[in-house]
Write a protein that holds these residues in place. Structure first.
Motif, mmCIF file in Angstrom:
data_model
loop_
_atom_site.group_PDB
_atom_site.id
_atom_site.type_symbol
_atom_site.label_atom_id
_atom_site.label_comp_id
_atom_site.label_asym_id
_atom_site.label_seq_id
_atom_site.Cartn_x
_atom_site.Cartn_y
_atom_site.Cartn_z
ATOM 1 N N UNK A 65 0.815 -1.227 0.000
ATOM 2 C CA UNK A 65 0.000 0.000 0.000
ATOM 3 C C UNK A 65 0.844 1.271 0.000
ATOM 4 N N UNK A 66 2.134 1.147 0.303
ATOM 5 C CA UNK A 66 2.999 2.320 0.379
ATOM 6 C C UNK A 66 3.582 2.676 -0.985
ATOM 7 N N UNK A 67 3.732 3.975 -1.224
ATOM 8 C CA UNK A 67 4.347 4.476 -2.449
ATOM 9 C C UNK A 67 5.771 4.935 -2.156
ATOM 10 N N UNK A 68 6.489 5.303 -3.209
ATOM 11 C CA UNK A 68 7.882 5.728 -3.035
ATOM 12 C C UNK A 68 7.998 6.884 -2.055
ATOM 13 N N UNK A 69 7.059 7.825 -2.118
ATOM 14 C CA UNK A 69 7.099 8.979 -1.210
ATOM 15 C C UNK A 69 6.947 8.541 0.247
ATOM 16 N N UNK A 70 6.196 7.460 0.462
ATOM 17 C CA UNK A 70 6.020 6.960 1.827
ATOM 18 C C UNK A 70 7.320 6.343 2.342
ATOM 19 N N UNK A 71 7.987 5.602 1.471
ATOM 20 C CA UNK A 71 9.266 5.015 1.862
ATOM 21 C C UNK A 71 10.319 6.104 2.092
ATOM 22 N N UNK A 72 10.218 7.183 1.337
ATOM 23 C CA UNK A 72 11.137 8.307 1.525
ATOM 24 C C UNK A 72 10.949 8.922 2.912
ATOM 25 N N UNK A 73 9.703 9.106 3.322
ATOM 26 C CA UNK A 73 9.431 9.663 4.649
ATOM 27 C C UNK A 73 9.908 8.712 5.751
ATOM 28 N N UNK A 74 9.718 7.408 5.521
ATOM 29 C CA UNK A 74 10.192 6.436 6.501
ATOM 30 C C UNK A 74 11.707 6.450 6.597
ATOM 31 N N UNK A 75 12.377 6.653 5.462
ATOM 32 C CA UNK A 75 13.838 6.712 5.482
ATOM 33 C C UNK A 75 14.326 7.945 6.222
ATOM 34 N N UNK A 76 13.634 9.065 6.076
ATOM 35 C CA UNK A 76 14.017 10.255 6.844
ATOM 36 C C UNK A 76 13.950 9.938 8.344
ATOM 37 N N UNK A 77 12.877 9.248 8.750
ATOM 38 C CA UNK A 77 12.707 8.911 10.168
ATOM 39 C C UNK A 77 13.750 7.914 10.639
ATOM 40 N N UNK A 78 13.932 6.823 9.901
ATOM 41 C CA UNK A 78 14.891 5.803 10.329
ATOM 42 C C UNK A 78 16.327 6.290 10.178
ATOM 43 N N UNK A 79 16.569 7.163 9.187
ATOM 44 C CA UNK A 79 17.903 7.742 9.046
ATOM 45 C C UNK A 79 18.261 8.606 10.239
ATOM 46 N N UNK A 80 17.253 9.303 10.788
ATOM 47 C CA UNK A 80 17.482 10.098 11.996
ATOM 48 C C UNK A 80 17.839 9.216 13.180
ATOM 49 N N UNK A 81 17.161 8.066 13.261
ATOM 50 C CA UNK A 81 17.482 7.115 14.333
ATOM 51 C C UNK A 81 18.899 6.580 14.148
ATOM 52 N N UNK A 82 19.243 6.215 12.910
ATOM 53 C CA UNK A 82 20.587 5.713 12.626
ATOM 54 C C UNK A 82 21.641 6.746 13.021
ATOM 55 N N UNK A 83 21.429 7.988 12.651
ATOM 56 C CA UNK A 83 22.390 9.041 12.971
ATOM 57 C C UNK A 83 22.586 9.151 14.485
ATOM 58 N N UNK A 84 21.479 9.128 15.226
ATOM 59 C CA UNK A 84 21.565 9.232 16.670
ATOM 60 C C UNK A 84 22.323 8.077 17.301
ATOM 61 N N UNK A 85 22.051 6.866 16.819
ATOM 62 C CA UNK A 85 22.736 5.696 17.363
ATOM 63 C C UNK A 85 24.203 5.665 16.955
ATOM 64 N N UNK A 86 24.513 6.148 15.739
ATOM 65 C CA UNK A 86 25.905 6.132 15.285
ATOM 66 C C UNK A 86 26.775 7.085 16.087
ATOM 67 N N UNK A 87 26.269 8.264 16.384
ATOM 68 C CA UNK A 87 27.119 9.264 17.032
ATOM 69 C C UNK A 87 27.259 9.028 18.536
ATOM 70 N N UNK A 88 26.493 8.091 19.080
ATOM 71 C CA UNK A 88 26.582 7.773 20.505
ATOM 72 C C UNK A 88 27.475 6.555 20.704
ATOM 73 N N UNK A 89 28.700 6.742 21.198
ATOM 74 C CA UNK A 89 29.612 5.596 21.370
ATOM 75 C C UNK A 89 29.087 4.621 22.416
ATOM 76 N N UNK A 90 29.461 3.372 22.263
ATOM 77 C CA UNK A 90 29.119 2.382 23.283
ATOM 78 C C UNK A 90 29.913 2.678 24.557
ATOM 79 N N UNK A 91 29.340 2.324 25.684
ATOM 80 C CA UNK A 91 30.020 2.482 26.965
ATOM 81 C C UNK A 91 29.524 1.399 27.913
ATOM 82 N N UNK A 92 29.896 1.478 29.172
ATOM 83 C CA UNK A 92 29.540 0.400 30.102
ATOM 84 C C UNK A 92 28.037 0.326 30.354
ATOM 85 N N UNK A 93 27.306 1.405 30.070
ATOM 86 C CA UNK A 93 25.859 1.407 30.246
ATOM 87 C C UNK A 93 25.110 1.178 28.935
ATOM 88 N N UNK A 94 25.861 1.180 27.828
ATOM 89 C CA UNK A 94 25.225 1.084 26.519
ATOM 90 C C UNK A 94 26.105 0.211 25.622
#
Length: 231
Positions: free
Chosen positions: A141-170
Motif C-alpha cells: 500500500x505504500x508508495x515511493x514517497x512513503x518510503x522516503x518519509x520512513x527513510x528520513x525517520x529511520x535515518x534520523x534514528x541511525x544518525x543518533x545511534x551512530x554518534x553515541x559511542x558504546x560504553x559500560x551502560x550502553x
C-alpha cells in the motif's frame, strides 16, 4: 601548453577523490582540510577547486561507493542463511553500526555524511530505493514517497545511534537491539518478526565483517591510486 582532455580531467578528479578518501579514513572528515588533501597530492588549491568547490563535494562522491560496499558485504553475510528481505535489512543496518563503532574517524565520517545537506540527501535517496525493494512486498500500500518519509525517520534514528559511542551502560548488543526495535516498528514489522531479526543478527560476526569491509575499502583505494598513477 596543450588543452587538458576530458580523460585527464577525470583522472585528476579521481586522484583527488582517492587522496581525500584516504585522508578521511586516517584523520576523520572534520580534521581533514583541503590544504591537507592538496599537499598530499602536491597540487595547487586552484587544481582542487577546479574539480570540487568544498570537501563535502568529495564526500558526496564517496557516499554511494561506501553504501554499495556495505550492501554487497551484507548480502554475502546473509546468502545461504536466509532469503528473508527483512533479515537482510537488519544485517545491512547492523553492519553499519559496527563499522562506525570501529574508530572515531569512521564515526566522524558517517556523522558528517548523515548531517551535511548534499550527502544526507544522497543517502536518503539511495536508501529509499533500497528499502522500497526490501519492504514493498510486505507493504504494498505504500508508495515511493512513503518510503522516503520512513527513510528520513529511520535515518534520523541511525544518525543518533551512530554518534553515541558504546560504553559500560550502553553495550553494542543493547544498541543493536534498540535500533532494530525502533526502526522495524516504523516499517510495521510484527513484534515476533523483530525478535527473529534480533536473534538472527546475533548469529553473525559483525565485528569481523566490519573490519573486512573497511579493509576492503582501504585496499580498493590503494589499488586505484596505483592504477591511476600508472596512467
Amino acid at each position: 601548453m596543450g588543452k587538458v582532455t576530458r580523460e585527464q580531467k577525470e583522472l585528476h578528479k579521481q586522484l583527488i577523490i582517492n587522496a581525500a578518501a584516504e585522508s578521511f579514513l586516517e584523520k576523520g572528515f572534520t580534521n581533514t582540510t583541503v590544504r591537507h588533501i592538496i599537499t598530499k597530492l602536491g597540487i595547487s588549491a586552484g587544481a582542487f577547486t577546479g574539480q570540487f568547490r568544498i570537501k563535502e563535494d568529495v564526500l558526496y562522491e564517496l557516499v554511494g561507493f561506501v553504501l554499495n560496499q556495505q550492501f554487497a558485504v551484507s548480502e554475502k553475510l546473509v546468502a545461504g542463511r536466509s532469503d528473508d528481505k527483512i533479515l537482510l535489512y537488519a544485517a545491512e543496518t547492523v553492519l553499519q553500526l559496527y563499522i562506525v563503532d570501529m574508530d572515531e574517524n569512521l564515526r566522524d565520517i558517517y556523522y558528517n555524511a548523515y548531517s551535511l545537506p548534499k550527502t544526507s540527501a544522497l543517502i536518503q535517496e539511495t536508501v529509499t530505493e533500497k528499502v522500497e525493494i526490501l519492504f514493498k512486498e510486505e507493504l504494498p500500500q505504500l508508495e515511493s514517497k512513503d518510503f522516503y518519509l520512513l527513510e528520513i525517520a529511520t535515518g534520523g534514528i541511525m544518525r543518533g545511534f551512530m554518534i553515541t559511542p558504546c560504553n559500560i551502560w550502553f553495550s553494542m548488543d543493547m544498541k543493536v537491539e534498540a535500533f532494530l526495535r525502533n526502526t522495524l516498528r516504523l516499517y510495521y514489522v510484527p513484534d515476533e518478526k523483530i525478535e527473529e531479526a534480533i536473534a538472527f543478527v546475533k548469529t553473525i560476526d559483525f565485528r569481523q565483517a566490519a573490519k573486512e569491509t573497511v579493509d576492503g575499502i582501504f585496499l580498493y583505494l590503494k589499488k586505484q591510486r596505483e592504477s591511476l598513477q600508472e596512467i
